[in-house]
Design an enzyme around this catalytic site. Structure first.
Site, short mmCIF file in Angstrom:
data_model
loop_
_atom_site.label_atom_id
_atom_site.label_comp_id
_atom_site.label_asym_id
_atom_site.label_seq_id
_atom_site.Cartn_x
_atom_site.Cartn_y
_atom_site.Cartn_z
N LYS A 1 0.95 25.04 -3.99
CA LYS A 1 -0.26 24.33 -3.55
C LYS A 1 -0.01 22.82 -3.60
O LYS A 1 -0.49 22.10 -4.46
CB LYS A 1 -1.44 24.72 -4.44
CG LYS A 1 -1.80 26.20 -4.30
CD LYS A 1 -2.92 26.60 -5.25
CE LYS A 1 -3.22 28.09 -5.12
NZ LYS A 1 -4.26 28.53 -6.09
N GLU B 1 2.82 40.17 -8.35
CA GLU B 1 1.48 39.79 -8.79
C GLU B 1 0.67 41.04 -9.11
O GLU B 1 0.65 41.99 -8.31
CB GLU B 1 0.79 38.98 -7.69
CG GLU B 1 -0.61 38.52 -8.04
CD GLU B 1 -1.23 37.71 -6.91
OE1 GLU B 1 -0.93 36.51 -6.82
OE2 GLU B 1 -1.98 38.29 -6.10
N LYS C 1 2.71 39.37 -3.44
CA LYS C 1 1.33 39.05 -3.76
C LYS C 1 0.41 40.22 -3.41
O LYS C 1 0.83 41.21 -2.82
CB LYS C 1 0.92 37.77 -3.03
CG LYS C 1 1.74 36.56 -3.49
CD LYS C 1 1.34 35.29 -2.76
CE LYS C 1 0.00 34.77 -3.20
NZ LYS C 1 0.01 34.28 -4.60
N ARG D 1 0.81 -1.21 0.00
CA ARG D 1 0.00 0.00 0.00
C ARG D 1 0.85 1.26 0.00
O ARG D 1 0.54 2.23 -0.73
CB ARG D 1 -0.94 -0.01 1.21
CG ARG D 1 -1.80 1.25 1.39
CD ARG D 1 -2.38 1.81 0.11
NE ARG D 1 -3.05 0.82 -0.72
CZ ARG D 1 -3.28 0.96 -2.01
NH1 ARG D 1 -2.87 2.05 -2.65
NH2 ARG D 1 -3.91 0.02 -2.68
N ASP E 1 -2.73 37.89 -12.52
CA ASP E 1 -3.56 37.01 -11.71
C ASP E 1 -5.04 37.11 -12.10
O ASP E 1 -5.62 38.20 -12.08
CB ASP E 1 -3.40 37.37 -10.22
CG ASP E 1 -4.14 36.41 -9.32
OD1 ASP E 1 -4.04 35.19 -9.53
OD2 ASP E 1 -4.84 36.88 -8.40
#
Length: 302
Positions: free
Chosen positions: A136, A210, A168, A101, A231
């Site tokens: 992410k 960004e 950002k 597994r 963005d």
């Protein structure tokens, strides 16, 4: 990051997998099978896709039992069809059953990421736009998931917060409201931020900004940023933004990057704007595992 697998980078992850799944031992297998039984098995593709993670499987089994032998039937990064053998394995039956597994969890997950990455890359051929990942990723799996992106033909974005600057929207919004700024009234917040960072980060570290509007793109151009991220812009706005950057009269123009709401359905349209890079969180956070099985058969006593 290159696509040369470095086992030491996943030591802690492999140990965590062993601890959480095997723990003090496989009580089913240990109480059913004597230690002397040998077995062989095949890793079999039950769906079509790109194989990634064979070095991980090999390293994992070497941690369990150095006598286990794995022979690859296909190369890492190969496209396989359902029913195709990916690799064969032989060793103690106990080891193969106990490790099944964990091995499949790694192989299926990483092959799924490589597969969806390859699908995005295929969609934009023969254009040279880079398909990139993001941060992410699954906690603890970032090195492996970014390795799988490369295996699928993609390109890695920054590994973490430590190796590239990315200003950002939240950074900009906070800096706009920060009291005590001594920037000249004619200087926009993006220019102020980039200027501050240039003075503080070491030479050679890229600075990316960004942007959400064409006005912010213009401000980012004036700031001298190395990369400008557009963005959540639609295709029409992206074309305008790319055109603005290409028309900017400087010797070294910044790279352009699109991100947000990118899918297999629209990625070609995005690439056709002339963008340099497309970053897609879905290739890691939403990748569907490739269906792979490990079929084990008893052979003889060892």
């Amino acid at each position: 990051m290159n696509n040369i697998f470095e086992p030491k980078k996943i030591d802690a992850l492999i140990q965590l997998a062993i601890d959480e799944d095997i723990g003090t031992g496989d009580i089913t297998t240990a109480n059913l099978l004597p230690d002397g039984l040998a077995a062989t098995g095949v890793f079999l593709a039950k769906g079509s896709g790109v194989v990634a993670g064979l070095p991980v499987v090999e390293y994992f089994f070497s941690r369990l039992d150095t006598s286990v032998l794995i022979n690859r039937a296909v190369r890492e990064g190969a496209f396989v069809h359902a029913g195709e053998i990916i690799a064969t394995i032989s060793g103690r039956a106990r080891t193969l059953l106990t490790g099944e597994r964990i091995a499949l969890n790694f192989l299926q997950r990483l092959s799924g990421i490589a597969t969806i990455t390859a699908q995005f890359v295929e969609k934009i051929k023969p254009m040279k736009t880079a398909i990139m990942d993001t941060r992410k990723t699954t906690p603890g799996w970032r090195y492996l998931e970014k390795y799988a992106v490369i295996t699928g033909g993609g390109v890695n974005h920054r590994m973490g917060l430590y190796d590239q600057v990315l200003v950002k929207d939240n950074h900009l919004d906070i800096m706009k409201d920060r009291p005590g700024s001594d920037a000249p009234p004619s200087t926009n917040v993006i220019e102020t931020v980039v200027s501050t960072l240039r003075k503080k980060v070491k030479e050679g570290v890229l600075i990316e900004v960004e942007t959400r509007t064409l006005d912010e793109v213009y401000d980012a151009l004036k700031s001298g940023a190395d990369i400008i991220l557009f963005d959540n812009m639609d295709v029409a706005r992206l074309k305008e933004a790319v055109s603005l950057v290409k028309g900017w009269n400087v010797p070294h123009k910044p790279l352009t990057e699109a991100s947000g709401n990118i899918s297999l359905e629209n990625v070609r349209q995005v690439a056709e704007t002339g963008i340099d890079r497309i970053s897609i969180g879905a290739i890691t956070h939403s990748a569907r595992a490739l269906d792979i099985s490990l079929e084990i058969n008893l052979t003889k006593n060892v």
